[in-house]
Design a protein around this motif. Sequence first.
Motif, PDB file in Angstrom:
ATOM      1  N   ALA A 162      29.677 103.811  34.495  1.00  0.00           N
ATOM      2  CA  ALA A 162      29.456 102.473  35.041  1.00  0.00           C
ATOM      3  C   ALA A 162      30.102 101.380  34.193  1.00  0.00           C
ATOM      4  O   ALA A 162      29.963 100.194  34.495  1.00  0.00           O
ATOM      5  CB  ALA A 162      27.960 102.216  35.178  1.00  0.00           C
ATOM      6  N   LEU A 163      30.834 101.770  33.137  1.00  0.00           N
ATOM      7  CA  LEU A 163      31.384 100.766  32.217  1.00  0.00           C
ATOM      8  C   LEU A 163      32.343  99.761  32.868  1.00  0.00           C
ATOM      9  O   LEU A 163      32.292  98.568  32.544  1.00  0.00           O
ATOM     10  CB  LEU A 163      32.050 101.446  31.015  1.00  0.00           C
ATOM     11  CG  LEU A 163      31.085 101.800  29.862  1.00  0.00           C
ATOM     12  CD1 LEU A 163      31.773 102.699  28.836  1.00  0.00           C
ATOM     13  CD2 LEU A 163      30.542 100.539  29.182  1.00  0.00           C
ATOM     14  N   PRO A 164      33.226 100.187  33.793  1.00  0.00           N
ATOM     15  CA  PRO A 164      34.100  99.163  34.408  1.00  0.00           C
ATOM     16  C   PRO A 164      33.301  98.081  35.148  1.00  0.00           C
ATOM     17  O   PRO A 164      33.552  96.879  34.953  1.00  0.00           O
ATOM     18  CB  PRO A 164      34.973  99.981  35.373  1.00  0.00           C
ATOM     19  CG  PRO A 164      35.007 101.352  34.771  1.00  0.00           C
ATOM     20  CD  PRO A 164      33.637 101.555  34.171  1.00  0.00           C
ATOM     21  N   ALA A 165      32.324  98.490  35.952  1.00  0.00           N
ATOM     22  CA  ALA A 165      31.497  97.511  36.666  1.00  0.00           C
ATOM     23  C   ALA A 165      30.729  96.641  35.673  1.00  0.00           C
ATOM     24  O   ALA A 165      30.573  95.430  35.876  1.00  0.00           O
ATOM     25  CB  ALA A 165      30.533  98.219  37.619  1.00  0.00           C
ATOM     26  N   ALA A 166      30.244  97.254  34.576  1.00  0.00           N
ATOM     27  CA  ALA A 166      29.498  96.505  33.559  1.00  0.00           C
ATOM     28  C   ALA A 166      30.383  95.434  32.921  1.00  0.00           C
ATOM     29  O   ALA A 166      29.971  94.281  32.763  1.00  0.00           O
ATOM     30  CB  ALA A 166      28.964  97.466  32.496  1.00  0.00           C
ATOM     31  N   CYS A 167      31.600  95.801  32.557  1.00  0.00           N
ATOM     32  CA  CYS A 167      32.513  94.832  31.940  1.00  0.00           C
ATOM     33  C   CYS A 167      32.885  93.737  32.936  1.00  0.00           C
ATOM     34  O   CYS A 167      33.002  92.561  32.573  1.00  0.00           O
ATOM     35  CB  CYS A 167      33.773  95.532  31.434  1.00  0.00           C
ATOM     36  SG  CYS A 167      33.436  96.574  29.996  1.00  0.00           S
ATOM     37  N   ALA A 168      33.070  94.126  34.199  1.00  0.00           N
ATOM     38  CA  ALA A 168      33.464  93.141  35.213  1.00  0.00           C
ATOM     39  C   ALA A 168      32.403  92.061  35.371  1.00  0.00           C
ATOM     40  O   ALA A 168      32.719  90.872  35.459  1.00  0.00           O
ATOM     41  CB  ALA A 168      33.711  93.846  36.554  1.00  0.00           C
ATOM     42  N   ILE A 169      31.122  92.458  35.377  1.00  0.00           N
ATOM     43  CA  ILE A 169      30.089  91.436  35.585  1.00  0.00           C
ATOM     44  C   ILE A 169      30.002  90.513  34.373  1.00  0.00           C
ATOM     45  O   ILE A 169      29.725  89.319  34.504  1.00  0.00           O
ATOM     46  CB  ILE A 169      28.719  92.057  35.959  1.00  0.00           C
ATOM     47  CG1 ILE A 169      27.864  91.024  36.693  1.00  0.00           C
ATOM     48  CG2 ILE A 169      27.999  92.621  34.754  1.00  0.00           C
ATOM     49  CD1 ILE A 169      26.630  91.587  37.353  1.00  0.00           C
ATOM     50  N   GLU A 170      30.295  91.019  33.186  1.00  0.00           N
ATOM     51  CA  GLU A 170      30.295  90.147  32.001  1.00  0.00           C
ATOM     52  C   GLU A 170      31.455  89.152  32.077  1.00  0.00           C
ATOM     53  O   GLU A 170      31.334  88.002  31.641  1.00  0.00           O
ATOM     54  CB  GLU A 170      30.358  90.976  30.714  1.00  0.00           C
ATOM     55  CG  GLU A 170      30.160  90.178  29.431  1.00  0.00           C
ATOM     56  CD  GLU A 170      28.739  89.604  29.246  1.00  0.00           C
ATOM     57  OE1 GLU A 170      27.859  89.858  30.074  1.00  0.00           O
ATOM     58  OE2 GLU A 170      28.537  88.881  28.243  1.00  0.00           O
ATOM     59  N   MET A 171      32.594  89.591  32.634  1.00  0.00           N
ATOM     60  CA  MET A 171      33.731  88.675  32.826  1.00  0.00           C
ATOM     61  C   MET A 171      33.367  87.554  33.796  1.00  0.00           C
ATOM     62  O   MET A 171      33.693  86.385  33.561  1.00  0.00           O
ATOM     63  CB  MET A 171      34.945  89.449  33.365  1.00  0.00           C
ATOM     64  CG  MET A 171      35.568  90.369  32.327  1.00  0.00           C
ATOM     65  SD  MET A 171      36.864  91.414  33.040  1.00  0.00           S
ATOM     66  CE  MET A 171      37.048  92.636  31.721  1.00  0.00           C
ATOM     67  N   VAL A 172      32.680  87.915  34.877  1.00  0.00           N
ATOM     68  CA  VAL A 172      32.280  86.906  35.856  1.00  0.00           C
ATOM     69  C   VAL A 172      31.259  85.944  35.237  1.00  0.00           C
ATOM     70  O   VAL A 172      31.340  84.724  35.411  1.00  0.00           O
ATOM     71  CB  VAL A 172      31.714  87.580  37.130  1.00  0.00           C
ATOM     72  CG1 VAL A 172      31.040  86.556  38.039  1.00  0.00           C
ATOM     73  CG2 VAL A 172      32.827  88.306  37.879  1.00  0.00           C
ATOM     74  N   HIS A 173      30.302  86.477  34.479  1.00  0.00           N
ATOM     75  CA  HIS A 173      29.321  85.624  33.798  1.00  0.00           C
ATOM     76  C   HIS A 173      30.033  84.666  32.834  1.00  0.00           C
ATOM     77  O   HIS A 173      29.740  83.462  32.812  1.00  0.00           O
ATOM     78  CB  HIS A 173      28.330  86.511  33.046  1.00  0.00           C
ATOM     79  CG  HIS A 173      27.367  85.764  32.183  1.00  0.00           C
ATOM     80  ND1 HIS A 173      26.528  84.786  32.675  1.00  0.00           N
ATOM     81  CD2 HIS A 173      27.115  85.844  30.849  1.00  0.00           C
ATOM     82  CE1 HIS A 173      25.812  84.294  31.684  1.00  0.00           C
ATOM     83  NE2 HIS A 173      26.146  84.907  30.566  1.00  0.00           N
ATOM     84  N   THR A 174      30.988  85.203  32.065  1.00  0.00           N
ATOM     85  CA  THR A 174      31.690  84.366  31.084  1.00  0.00           C
ATOM     86  C   THR A 174      32.521  83.275  31.765  1.00  0.00           C
ATOM     87  O   THR A 174      32.538  82.123  31.315  1.00  0.00           O
ATOM     88  CB  THR A 174      32.601  85.245  30.200  1.00  0.00           C
ATOM     89  OG1 THR A 174      31.795  86.242  29.567  1.00  0.00           O
ATOM     90  CG2 THR A 174      33.301  84.422  29.138  1.00  0.00           C
ATOM     91  N   TYR A 175      33.219  83.645  32.854  1.00  0.00           N
ATOM     92  CA  TYR A 175      33.977  82.617  33.595  1.00  0.00           C
ATOM     93  C   TYR A 175      33.049  81.490  34.036  1.00  0.00           C
ATOM     94  O   TYR A 175      33.405  80.313  33.948  1.00  0.00           O
ATOM     95  CB  TYR A 175      34.709  83.240  34.798  1.00  0.00           C
ATOM     96  CG  TYR A 175      34.324  82.659  36.145  1.00  0.00           C
ATOM     97  CD1 TYR A 175      34.836  81.422  36.568  1.00  0.00           C
ATOM     98  CD2 TYR A 175      33.423  83.309  36.991  1.00  0.00           C
ATOM     99  CE1 TYR A 175      34.454  80.873  37.791  1.00  0.00           C
ATOM    100  CE2 TYR A 175      33.046  82.772  38.202  1.00  0.00           C
ATOM    101  CZ  TYR A 175      33.559  81.549  38.601  1.00  0.00           C
ATOM    102  OH  TYR A 175      33.171  81.002  39.792  1.00  0.00           O
ATOM    103  N   SER A 176      31.846  81.860  34.508  1.00  0.00           N
ATOM    104  CA  SER A 176      30.941  80.822  35.022  1.00  0.00           C
ATOM    105  C   SER A 176      30.495  79.892  33.894  1.00  0.00           C
ATOM    106  O   SER A 176      30.347  78.690  34.101  1.00  0.00           O
ATOM    107  CB  SER A 176      29.746  81.453  35.741  1.00  0.00           C
ATOM    108  OG  SER A 176      28.789  81.937  34.813  1.00  0.00           O
TER     109      SER A 176
END
Lengths: 298, 298
Positions: B71-85
């Motif tokens: 699940a690491l790709p999905a996990a990293c992706a959501i952190e990227m979206v959180h950081t962008y916000s």
Amino acid sequence: MPPTSTELQSTLSKLQKLIEPELERFLQLSPDCPSRLQESMSYSLLAGGKRLRPALVLIACEACGGDLQAALPAACAIEMVHTYSLIHDDLPAMDDDDLRRGHPTNHRQFDEATAILAGDGLLTYAFEVIANHQKPESAALSCVLELSAAAGPEGMVGGQMADLQAETETITELDGLEKIHFRKTGRLLRAALRMGAITGGADDLTLSALSEYGYCLGLAFQITDDLLDITGNQAKMGKAVQKDQSHGKATYPGLLGVEASRERAAQLVQRARELISPLGNRSQQLEQLANFVLERDH
Amino acid sequence: MPPTSTELQSTLSKLQKLIEPELERFLQLSPDCPSRLQESMSYSLLAGGKRLRPALVLIACEACGGDLQAALPAACAIEMVHTYSLIHDDLPAMDDDDLRRGHPTNHRQFDEATAILAGDGLLTYAFEVIANHQKPESAALSCVLELSAAAGPEGMVGGQMADLQAETETITELDGLEKIHFRKTGRLLRAALRMGAITGGADDLTLSALSEYGYCLGLAFQITDDLLDITGNQAKMGKAVQKDQSHGKATYPGLLGVEASRERAAQLVQRARELISPLGNRSQQLEQLANFVLERDH
């Protein structure tokens, strides 16, 4: 008006009649989207424009033997991404533009915070539209990959950053300029062709030919954009002209001169036409598009 | 420190050791990404933080019987979206913050244009990471849909818009406040749980239970955020406190008072714990997380 142009106008307006209602339909969001945000997204997305990118998706899909209706979600998604990039590029911290397609830019019509969020909203929603509506699933996932890679930090966003930096660092090499423009404009145009080919079920050879066609078309498009900034008419363009020079931007005519820039565009369009000739009869609209890029005056 | 907290700290730091190198690895982009853009994206993405959202993805994946590495790709992706916000929310046109996690905000460290593009880049790249790396394909497409719907105009972006409007329009109803907070914070936390469940191969019943757990956890998290803004310590929080009141923001304590807000958070966490009890032993870390949200001081 030469016959090619008339035929293309008729092709594009037929496609626009498919694209516009789909864009409108996709923007009918639930009340969870505040009305001001929805208005701001609609203001920019439904402001007309040539719809070149979605048209490329549909034309490429059909040229590969697919049903163009089936490519509509991907087509609408790329227009959303294109529109978001215009909204953010126009912001005061970026190009600081007041006018877009003859109307106030999004942040002038609404406000800066709303414009930032409208851009963010359109970008995010583009991926939702593909994931939710593009069929089959494998094509949808490929389209997400094509669109995100083309629009992301190694693509359009990277090109925009490089373009901003180029205002302070002098670019003296054609190669450097083409690299920026490929990322800033070309990759998204190429992604339109690739998404169309993917939804149309193209084989690898055709996908690769359409991909290079998209590369050539994208660069040619940027050259004519630069030329129109110098020679274009503000009323026809619907935006301020002769801004590049005053902003110190690196452009093709600035680097090569007007005549050599025109020749480079013609070369690229010639190459684009060769690439699609194996498609035979089905290449007709792609050929019209290539010619249009060369001849456009707005 | 109560035992739950110690165990959770050890769980979270174990997960951070998986997440941090993956985030770093994903940010090693080709030279097509200008170095300034890459630095700006890394500056915010690799600035530490609790990594709560990616941890939730991994914990939910494992709780459903999946391999958390998967699940690491999905996990990293959501952190990227959180950081962008966070980057975009901090912009002068939005919350106009100078400090984030104890360091200058992105636009203070770089400049406004770079910060806008870093946010755009992280958001777009998140979808590329999922489409390119999350397996299997069907889970990847579902994750794109979960993340885009949660982050988009009917989700996080809509919540941010509503939050900005709430500064000028008085919110007097708990229901209105919860709706804003669910979109602004809760939907992304719920998406983390749902993406974890999807990559972990959960059945519909478990997916739905984790979904509601995420809803409760998200609201409780926002309540404790509001409470920490009043009672928190600037050094521990790494950002300015008591900003909400001075900005006229609607908050739980502002609407309900401090005590009733604490009670509402406790109720939500109790409901969250009930929802995961059918998972038996595998619910342990989800339970620790629920308790952490209630007890956190930063």
